[in-house]
Motif scaffolding. Structure first.
Motif, PDB file in Angstrom:
ATOM      1  N   PRO A 328       0.830  -1.200   0.000  1.00 56.01           N
ATOM      2  CA  PRO A 328       0.000   0.000   0.000  1.00 56.01           C
ATOM      3  C   PRO A 328       0.867   1.254   0.000  1.00 56.01           C
ATOM      4  CG  PRO A 328       0.119  -0.928   2.204  1.00 56.01           C
ATOM      5  CD  PRO A 328       0.808  -1.911   1.295  1.00 56.01           C
ATOM      6  N   LEU A 329       0.266   2.358  -0.352  1.00 56.84           N
ATOM      7  CA  LEU A 329       0.988   3.633  -0.311  1.00 56.84           C
ATOM      8  C   LEU A 329       1.406   3.932   1.122  1.00 56.84           C
ATOM      9  CD1 LEU A 329      -1.313   5.802  -2.605  1.00 56.84           C
ATOM     10  CD2 LEU A 329       0.923   4.867  -3.191  1.00 56.84           C
ATOM     11  N   SER A 334      -0.273   8.659   1.158  1.00 52.88           N
ATOM     12  CA  SER A 334      -1.721   8.541   1.322  1.00 52.88           C
ATOM     13  C   SER A 334      -2.330   9.848   1.799  1.00 52.88           C
ATOM     14  CB  SER A 334      -2.051   7.424   2.318  1.00 52.88           C
ATOM     15  OG  SER A 334      -1.721   6.160   1.791  1.00 52.88           O
ATOM     16  N   ASN A 338      -5.146  11.963  -0.140  1.00 51.16           N
ATOM     17  CA  ASN A 338      -6.419  12.246   0.538  1.00 51.16           C
ATOM     18  C   ASN A 338      -6.702  13.740   0.587  1.00 51.16           C
ATOM     19  OD1 ASN A 338      -7.013   9.557   1.007  1.00 51.16           O
ATOM     20  ND2 ASN A 338      -5.991   9.516   3.000  1.00 51.16           N
TER      21      ASN A 338
END
Length: 343
Positions: A328-329, A334, A338
């Motif tokens: 995952p990032l 992230s 976002n």
């Protein structure tokens, strides 16, 4: 003066600047005074690192002008060990067996020792973690390394733990997946939105002027030109700015070749440099000022290029089993995405 003693860690004989030193640059004069013992570039590095004193005080500016009577002394640093040493650096291990180790490399970790990074690298961590099993076929500075990520790029990497695995993986990466055995995918956050939702960038890369560390798109016929192909696809669009001047996009990039800084240079070449890329996207940094708070602060403070190697797939070099790893990032990436999504 007599011939200098250049034993590392021992100060050379103090040199008193004569009439010829008046107004001369410290690095130029010292290169002549030491009779070619050190290259000028090496002397510049030693000066910047504080190994030269004038009148007893350290000088860190190679262009420092000298005066007649200045007393100059060079104290070389201790020599670095011929081979990297193991260091207890934490590793995020995704998979490990007797032949390979797969890790999730964090941003900020240099892959192998080199100029300016003699220690604290992934190689040092692997030597500590794997011990004597680590393959040395890549050379003493790069044991086990078959590919690399830039210091500030995060994501999946594989290293070999013996020579058989090293040869097979090195061949796979040299082939760049043309035989179907290797798959690499990255996620990048770029300025602007590509006109096409997907495309292929095919442009040769070579050295950017006299800078050894940077790359640029160059004519295919240039002696240092290296064929490079990057396929991209737009995953998300952030087109909230009415003037389009602060739009951004999350893209996936897949490599058909593996050149230094390839994704970063290719995306900048088509007008969409990576957010946070200070080497190839510096001209776009002011775009962050047009973003609303707190995203403006988040983008301005992002310390690296927004690039993550999220997928690596290959055939196991010994068993032939298909291996696929996804990560995952990282948290900072992230948070950056976002912030754009929230608008």
């Amino acid at each position: 003066m007599s011939a200098p003693d250049n034993e590392a860690g021992t100060a050379l004989e103090e040199i008193v600047a004569g009439d010829d030193a008046a107004g001369a640059r410290l690095d130029q004069w010292l290169a002549t005074a030491l009779e070619g013992l050190y290259s000028r570039s090496r002397l510049q590095a030693l000066i910047r690192d504080g190994h030269v004193t004038v009148g007893g005080a350290a000088v860190t500016e190679p262009k420092r002008k000298l005066l007649v009577g200045d007393r100059v002394r060079l104290t070389p640093p201790e020599p670095e060990p011929a081979e990297p040493r193991g260091e207890a650096i934490p590793l995020a291990v995704l998979y490990e067996d007797d032949d390979i180790i797969v890790i999730d490399k964090p941003a900020g970790l240099v892959v192998h020792p080199g100029a300016g990074n003699p220690a604290g690298t992934l190689v040092n961590a692997l030597i500590h973690h794997c011990g004597a099993s680590l393959s040395g076929i890549g050379g003493v500075r790069r044991p086990g390394i078959v590919h690399r990520l830039d210091k500030d790029t995060s994501g999946v990497m594989v290293a070999a733990k013996n020579d058989i695995a090293h040869r097979a993986l090195a061949d796979a990466f040299a082939d760049h997946g043309r035989s179907g055995g290797l798959e690499r995918a990255y996620k990048a956050l770029v300025w602007g939105i590509p006109l096409r939702p997907a495309g292929t960038i095919e442009a040769a890369l070579g050295r950017a002027g006299s800078d050894r560390t940077r790359r640029a798109v160059v004519p295919q016929g240039r002696p240092d030109a290296r064929h490079a192909v990057t396929a991209y696809s737009v995953l998300e669009r952030y087109d909230f700015a009415e003037d389009g001047k602060s739009d951004a996009a999350l893209v996936e990039c897949r490599l058909e070749t593996g050149r230094t800084h390839q994704i970063r240079v290719h995306m900048a070449h088509i007008g969409h440099p990576l957010i946070g890329d200070r080497d190839y996207g510096a001209a776009f940094f002011t775009k962050a000022n047009r973003l609303p708070a707190p995203l403006c602060e988040t983008v301005s403070a992002f310390p690296r290029q927004a690039l993550h190697a999220w997928l690596l797939a290959f055939d196991h070099p010994v068993t032939g089993e298909r291996m696929r790893f996804e990560t995952p990032l990282p948290a900072d990436f992230s948070a950056l995405i976002n912030g754009f999504r929230a608008l």
